[in-house]
Scaffold this motif. Structure first.
Motif, PDB file in Angstrom:
ATOM      1  N   PHE A  97      13.349  11.974   6.285  1.00  0.00           N
ATOM      2  CA  PHE A  97      13.486  10.461   6.158  1.00  0.00           C
ATOM      3  C   PHE A  97      12.728   9.778   4.867  1.00  0.00           C
ATOM      4  CE2 PHE A  97      10.200   7.195   7.227  1.00  0.00           C
ATOM      5  CZ  PHE A  97      11.317   6.390   7.546  1.00  0.00           C
ATOM      6  N   LEU A  98      11.887  10.578   3.913  1.00  0.00           N
ATOM      7  CA  LEU A  98      11.496  10.058   2.529  1.00  0.00           C
ATOM      8  C   LEU A  98      12.378   9.733   1.691  1.00  0.00           C
ATOM      9  CD1 LEU A  98       8.016  12.198   2.391  1.00  0.00           C
ATOM     10  CD2 LEU A  98       8.214   9.572   2.952  1.00  0.00           C
ATOM     11  N   LYS A  99      13.244  10.777   1.530  1.00  0.00           N
ATOM     12  CA  LYS A  99      14.638  10.717   0.568  1.00  0.00           C
ATOM     13  C   LYS A  99      14.933   9.253   1.382  1.00  0.00           C
ATOM     14  CE  LYS A  99      14.686  15.571   0.509  1.00  0.00           C
ATOM     15  NZ  LYS A  99      15.521  16.908  -0.263  1.00  0.00           N
ATOM     16  N   SER A 100      15.838   9.323   2.412  1.00  0.00           N
ATOM     17  CA  SER A 100      16.486   8.026   2.874  1.00  0.00           C
ATOM     18  C   SER A 100      15.602   6.816   2.169  1.00  0.00           C
ATOM     19  CB  SER A 100      16.874   8.279   4.592  1.00  0.00           C
ATOM     20  OG  SER A 100      16.150   7.795   5.254  1.00  0.00           O
ATOM     21  N   ILE A 101      14.289   6.837   2.530  1.00  0.00           N
ATOM     22  CA  ILE A 101      13.360   5.210   2.486  1.00  0.00           C
ATOM     23  C   ILE A 101      12.467   5.143   0.882  1.00  0.00           C
ATOM     24  CG2 ILE A 101      13.290   5.031   4.492  1.00  0.00           C
ATOM     25  CD1 ILE A 101      10.228   5.543   3.989  1.00  0.00           C
ATOM     26  N   SER A 102      12.659   6.495   0.011  1.00  0.00           N
ATOM     27  CA  SER A 102      12.341   6.244  -0.769  1.00  0.00           C
ATOM     28  C   SER A 102      13.046   6.988  -2.193  1.00  0.00           C
ATOM     29  CB  SER A 102      11.068   6.500  -0.851  1.00  0.00           C
ATOM     30  OG  SER A 102      10.870   7.968  -0.395  1.00  0.00           O
ATOM     31  N   THR A 132       4.089  10.563  -6.608  1.00  0.00           N
ATOM     32  CA  THR A 132       3.481   8.373  -5.934  1.00  0.00           C
ATOM     33  C   THR A 132       5.132   8.454  -6.415  1.00  0.00           C
ATOM     34  OG1 THR A 132       1.592   8.642  -7.295  1.00  0.00           O
ATOM     35  CG2 THR A 132       2.799   6.931  -6.331  1.00  0.00           C
ATOM     36  N   HIS A 133       5.452   7.538  -5.154  1.00  0.00           N
ATOM     37  CA  HIS A 133       6.871   7.105  -5.245  1.00  0.00           C
ATOM     38  C   HIS A 133       6.919   5.609  -4.120  1.00  0.00           C
ATOM     39  CE1 HIS A 133       8.455  11.085  -5.594  1.00  0.00           C
ATOM     40  NE2 HIS A 133       7.566  11.548  -4.848  1.00  0.00           N
ATOM     41  N   ASP A 134       7.706   5.367  -4.359  1.00  0.00           N
ATOM     42  CA  ASP A 134       7.936   3.533  -3.787  1.00  0.00           C
ATOM     43  C   ASP A 134       8.582   3.983  -2.714  1.00  0.00           C
ATOM     44  OD1 ASP A 134       6.144   2.542  -5.737  1.00  0.00           O
ATOM     45  OD2 ASP A 134       7.815   2.641  -7.154  1.00  0.00           O
ATOM     46  N   VAL A 135       8.661   2.497  -1.534  1.00  0.00           N
ATOM     47  CA  VAL A 135       9.581   3.032  -0.724  1.00  0.00           C
ATOM     48  C   VAL A 135      10.282   1.259  -0.907  1.00  0.00           C
ATOM     49  CG1 VAL A 135       9.352   2.398   1.595  1.00  0.00           C
ATOM     50  CG2 VAL A 135       7.582   3.293   1.391  1.00  0.00           C
ATOM     51  N   ASN A 136      11.641   1.877  -0.705  1.00  0.00           N
ATOM     52  CA  ASN A 136      12.569   1.287  -0.753  1.00  0.00           C
ATOM     53  C   ASN A 136      13.490   0.619   0.381  1.00  0.00           C
ATOM     54  OD1 ASN A 136      13.554   2.180  -3.402  1.00  0.00           O
ATOM     55  ND2 ASN A 136      14.201   3.653  -3.225  1.00  0.00           N
ATOM     56  N   GLU A 137      13.491   0.671   1.320  1.00  0.00           N
ATOM     57  CA  GLU A 137      13.388  -0.206   2.877  1.00  0.00           C
ATOM     58  C   GLU A 137      11.868   0.181   4.053  1.00  0.00           C
ATOM     59  OE1 GLU A 137      16.491   1.433   4.748  1.00  0.00           O
ATOM     60  OE2 GLU A 137      17.097   3.024   3.692  1.00  0.00           O
ATOM     61  N   THR A 138      12.284  -1.043   4.279  1.00  0.00           N
ATOM     62  CA  THR A 138      11.357  -0.821   6.137  1.00  0.00           C
ATOM     63  C   THR A 138      12.248   0.045   6.632  1.00  0.00           C
ATOM     64  OG1 THR A 138      10.374  -2.912   4.704  1.00  0.00           O
ATOM     65  CG2 THR A 138      10.158  -2.917   7.351  1.00  0.00           C
ATOM     66  N   LYS A 139      11.131   0.485   7.255  1.00  0.00           N
ATOM     67  CA  LYS A 139      12.262   1.426   8.336  1.00  0.00           C
ATOM     68  C   LYS A 139      10.900   2.143   8.369  1.00  0.00           C
ATOM     69  CE  LYS A 139      16.077   3.763   7.532  1.00  0.00           C
ATOM     70  NZ  LYS A 139      16.889   4.578   7.478  1.00  0.00           N
ATOM     71  N   VAL A 140      10.640   2.904  10.288  1.00  0.00           N
ATOM     72  CA  VAL A 140       9.694   3.618  10.808  1.00  0.00           C
ATOM     73  C   VAL A 140       9.781   4.732  11.532  1.00  0.00           C
ATOM     74  CG1 VAL A 140       8.204   2.972  13.029  1.00  0.00           C
ATOM     75  CG2 VAL A 140       9.256   1.344  12.220  1.00  0.00           C
ATOM     76  N   ASP A 141       9.506   5.996  11.323  1.00  0.00           N
ATOM     77  CA  ASP A 141       9.750   7.521  11.582  1.00  0.00           C
ATOM     78  C   ASP A 141       9.739   7.709  12.426  1.00  0.00           C
ATOM     79  OD1 ASP A 141       7.325   7.426  11.679  1.00  0.00           O
ATOM     80  OD2 ASP A 141       6.803   9.593  10.497  1.00  0.00           O
ATOM     81  N   VAL A 172       4.922   5.820  12.294  1.00  0.00           N
ATOM     82  CA  VAL A 172       4.791   5.453  10.966  1.00  0.00           C
ATOM     83  C   VAL A 172       5.799   4.188  10.466  1.00  0.00           C
ATOM     84  CG1 VAL A 172       3.560   6.611   8.558  1.00  0.00           C
ATOM     85  CG2 VAL A 172       3.424   7.424  10.687  1.00  0.00           C
ATOM     86  N   VAL A 173       4.753   2.829  10.155  1.00  0.00           N
ATOM     87  CA  VAL A 173       6.064   2.190   9.498  1.00  0.00           C
ATOM     88  C   VAL A 173       5.773   1.896   7.948  1.00  0.00           C
ATOM     89  CG1 VAL A 173       5.841  -0.495   9.279  1.00  0.00           C
ATOM     90  CG2 VAL A 173       4.953   0.434  12.147  1.00  0.00           C
ATOM     91  N   PHE A 174       6.766   2.304   7.132  1.00  0.00           N
ATOM     92  CA  PHE A 174       6.883   2.164   6.489  1.00  0.00           C
ATOM     93  C   PHE A 174       7.688   1.015   5.709  1.00  0.00           C
ATOM     94  CE2 PHE A 174       7.042   6.831   7.148  1.00  0.00           C
ATOM     95  CZ  PHE A 174       5.752   7.248   6.008  1.00  0.00           C
ATOM     96  N   THR A 175       6.933   0.050   4.972  1.00  0.00           N
ATOM     97  CA  THR A 175       7.486  -1.242   4.581  1.00  0.00           C
ATOM     98  C   THR A 175       7.855  -1.410   2.797  1.00  0.00           C
ATOM     99  OG1 THR A 175       5.286  -2.526   6.295  1.00  0.00           O
ATOM    100  CG2 THR A 175       7.265  -3.874   4.314  1.00  0.00           C
ATOM    101  N   LYS A 176       9.138  -1.924   2.608  1.00  0.00           N
ATOM    102  CA  LYS A 176       9.939  -2.044   1.137  1.00  0.00           C
ATOM    103  C   LYS A 176       8.739  -2.595   0.606  1.00  0.00           C
ATOM    104  CE  LYS A 176      13.749  -4.116  -1.695  1.00  0.00           C
ATOM    105  NZ  LYS A 176      14.530  -4.907  -1.502  1.00  0.00           N
ATOM    106  N   GLY A 177       7.975  -2.316  -0.614  1.00  0.00           N
ATOM    107  CA  GLY A 177       7.423  -2.200  -1.392  1.00  0.00           C
ATOM    108  C   GLY A 177       6.188  -1.096  -1.334  1.00  0.00           C
ATOM    109  N   ASP A 178       5.980  -0.458  -0.200  1.00  0.00           N
ATOM    110  CA  ASP A 178       5.120   0.245  -0.039  1.00  0.00           C
ATOM    111  C   ASP A 178       4.829   0.886  -1.276  1.00  0.00           C
ATOM    112  OD1 ASP A 178       2.903  -0.723   1.966  1.00  0.00           O
ATOM    113  OD2 ASP A 178       4.444   0.299   3.742  1.00  0.00           O
ATOM    114  N   ILE A 179       3.772   2.030  -1.642  1.00  0.00           N
ATOM    115  CA  ILE A 179       3.361   3.148  -2.351  1.00  0.00           C
ATOM    116  C   ILE A 179       2.708   3.988  -1.383  1.00  0.00           C
ATOM    117  CG2 ILE A 179       2.281   4.140  -4.471  1.00  0.00           C
ATOM    118  CD1 ILE A 179       2.740   0.826  -5.663  1.00  0.00           C
ATOM    119  N   PHE A 180       3.633   5.606  -1.832  1.00  0.00           N
ATOM    120  CA  PHE A 180       2.965   6.515  -0.779  1.00  0.00           C
ATOM    121  C   PHE A 180       2.776   7.204  -1.985  1.00  0.00           C
ATOM    122  CE2 PHE A 180       7.455   7.311  -0.544  1.00  0.00           C
ATOM    123  CZ  PHE A 180       7.311   8.089  -0.288  1.00  0.00           C
ATOM    124  N   ASN A 181       1.480   8.522  -1.984  1.00  0.00           N
ATOM    125  CA  ASN A 181       0.990   9.652  -2.536  1.00  0.00           C
ATOM    126  C   ASN A 181       1.760  11.198  -1.920  1.00  0.00           C
ATOM    127  OD1 ASN A 181      -0.275   8.392  -4.840  1.00  0.00           O
ATOM    128  ND2 ASN A 181      -1.625   7.983  -3.824  1.00  0.00           N
TER     129      ASN A 181
END
Length: 120
Positions: free
Chosen positions: A112-117, A63-72, A76-85
């Motif tokens: 991409f995941l490494k760059s935002i989380s 499980t990981h936390d998103v550190n910055e808001t970005k779209v891949d 897919v929209v990743f918002t800062k504070g999101d959690i993904f499994n």
């Protein structure tokens, strides 16, 4: 049976069981037993189906936390504070589930995941 039909059958049955009241009580009691038996069987079937579907839970790798808001690149929209499994990893492709998203799961690039989380 003659032209009396069902009336003759009911009177014959009522005589065999001791009158129309007894016939009515036996019919009602028998119906109650049959319905309760069907209900108990139905509850067992529902319970078995629920147990089968509840056992299909996903085992997450991490499980990981998103550190910055970005779209891949797939939108897919990743918002800062999101959690993904992380569900599965295959080379550069990662199958993830973002918590509280309706369109799960997503395939995302591991770079991409490494760059935002904090994904490694």
């Amino acid at each position: 049976m003659g032209n009396l039909g069902w009336y003759q059958l009911l009177t014959t049955l009522a005589k065999k069981v001791g009158g129309p009241k007894n016939l009515l009580l036996l019919t009602a009691g028998g119906g109650y037993v049959i319905i309760r038996t069907i209900e108990a069987g139905g509850k067992k079937v529902v319970k078995l189906i629920r147990n089968k579907t509840d056992n299909k839970k996903v085992n997450y790798l991490s499980t990981h936390d998103v550190n910055e808001t970005k779209v891949d690149e797939n939108g897919v929209v990743f918002t800062k504070g999101d959690i993904f499994n992380v569900i599965a990893v295959d080379g550069d492709s990662v199958l993830i589930e973002i918590v509280n998203h309706n369109d799960n799961p997503y395939f995302v690039s591991s770079n991409f995941l490494k760059s935002i989380s904090n994904f490694q």
